[in-house]
Design a protein around this motif. Sequence first.
Motif, PDB file in Angstrom:
ATOM      1  N   THR A  57      34.190  56.329   1.817  1.00  0.00           N
ATOM      2  CA  THR A  57      35.565  55.929   1.521  1.00  0.00           C
ATOM      3  C   THR A  57      35.558  54.429   1.267  1.00  0.00           C
ATOM      4  O   THR A  57      34.813  53.679   1.899  1.00  0.00           O
ATOM      5  CB  THR A  57      36.547  56.271   2.663  1.00  0.00           C
ATOM      6  OG1 THR A  57      36.102  55.680   3.874  1.00  0.00           O
ATOM      7  CG2 THR A  57      36.676  57.771   2.845  1.00  0.00           C
ATOM      8  N   PHE A  58      36.387  54.028   0.326  1.00  0.00           N
ATOM      9  CA  PHE A  58      36.479  52.615  -0.023  1.00  0.00           C
ATOM     10  C   PHE A  58      37.946  52.267  -0.209  1.00  0.00           C
ATOM     11  O   PHE A  58      38.633  52.831  -1.052  1.00  0.00           O
ATOM     12  CB  PHE A  58      35.699  52.320  -1.310  1.00  0.00           C
ATOM     13  CG  PHE A  58      35.717  50.868  -1.672  1.00  0.00           C
ATOM     14  CD1 PHE A  58      34.939  49.957  -0.980  1.00  0.00           C
ATOM     15  CD2 PHE A  58      36.529  50.412  -2.698  1.00  0.00           C
ATOM     16  CE1 PHE A  58      34.963  48.609  -1.304  1.00  0.00           C
ATOM     17  CE2 PHE A  58      36.560  49.063  -3.028  1.00  0.00           C
ATOM     18  CZ  PHE A  58      35.775  48.166  -2.332  1.00  0.00           C
ATOM     19  N   ASP A  59      38.422  51.351   0.633  1.00  0.00           N
ATOM     20  CA  ASP A  59      39.805  50.876   0.545  1.00  0.00           C
ATOM     21  C   ASP A  59      39.825  49.348   0.565  1.00  0.00           C
ATOM     22  O   ASP A  59      40.717  48.737   1.108  1.00  0.00           O
ATOM     23  CB  ASP A  59      40.638  51.443   1.702  1.00  0.00           C
ATOM     24  CG  ASP A  59      40.112  51.011   3.064  1.00  0.00           C
ATOM     25  OD1 ASP A  59      39.103  50.268   3.127  1.00  0.00           O
ATOM     26  OD2 ASP A  59      40.705  51.412   4.081  1.00  0.00           O
ATOM     27  N   GLY A  60      38.794  48.774  -0.021  1.00  0.00           N
ATOM     28  CA  GLY A  60      38.565  47.335   0.072  1.00  0.00           C
ATOM     29  C   GLY A  60      37.433  47.066   1.059  1.00  0.00           C
ATOM     30  O   GLY A  60      36.716  46.087   0.950  1.00  0.00           O
ATOM     31  N   THR A  61      37.306  47.961   2.038  1.00  0.00           N
ATOM     32  CA  THR A  61      36.151  47.984   2.930  1.00  0.00           C
ATOM     33  C   THR A  61      35.483  49.337   2.761  1.00  0.00           C
ATOM     34  O   THR A  61      36.095  50.279   2.252  1.00  0.00           O
ATOM     35  CB  THR A  61      36.535  47.779   4.410  1.00  0.00           C
ATOM     36  OG1 THR A  61      37.336  48.882   4.831  1.00  0.00           O
ATOM     37  CG2 THR A  61      37.271  46.465   4.621  1.00  0.00           C
ATOM     38  N   VAL A  62      34.252  49.446   3.212  1.00  0.00           N
ATOM     39  CA  VAL A  62      33.509  50.678   3.004  1.00  0.00           C
ATOM     40  C   VAL A  62      33.268  51.394   4.333  1.00  0.00           C
ATOM     41  O   VAL A  62      33.027  50.760   5.361  1.00  0.00           O
ATOM     42  CB  VAL A  62      32.171  50.394   2.275  1.00  0.00           C
ATOM     43  CG1 VAL A  62      31.230  49.565   3.128  1.00  0.00           C
ATOM     44  CG2 VAL A  62      31.523  51.678   1.815  1.00  0.00           C
TER      45      VAL A  62
END
Length: 136
Positions: A57-62
Amino acid sequence: MSRVSNMVAEFVATFPTTLRPGVLYVSGAYSTAAHLCCCGCGHEVITPLSRAQWVLTFDGTVSLRPSIGNWTLPCRSHYFIDSGSIRWARRYSEPEIEANREHDRQLLADARIDTPGGRHPLIQYCRSVWRRLRRL
């Protein structure tokens, strides 16, 4: 090399020849991620991305799930990549490692049965995300 406490994602078409510590290289084209072991031993860790293996998942962080258990490496490190941070997990015993491997084999076998042609919707999704990121 020293122990890594944070991880950033770098989206690539193919993996570079030399991996940098603290970078999770993600290839949407190959539905695979790679990084150097977070313990600092310098070994490369390859994580195939699929519903039956690892989910990114990537939301700006991994984040990467489930945990990374490097049972075949001399370090035998075990950790999670969680919102860009490395969370260390306990070491597994030999029976736990073998049970985990059997569980993984069963997940892969079930995934092959459930998916015509062996292509998971998650892989297709990762490829579509990769195509969109490349256009940016």
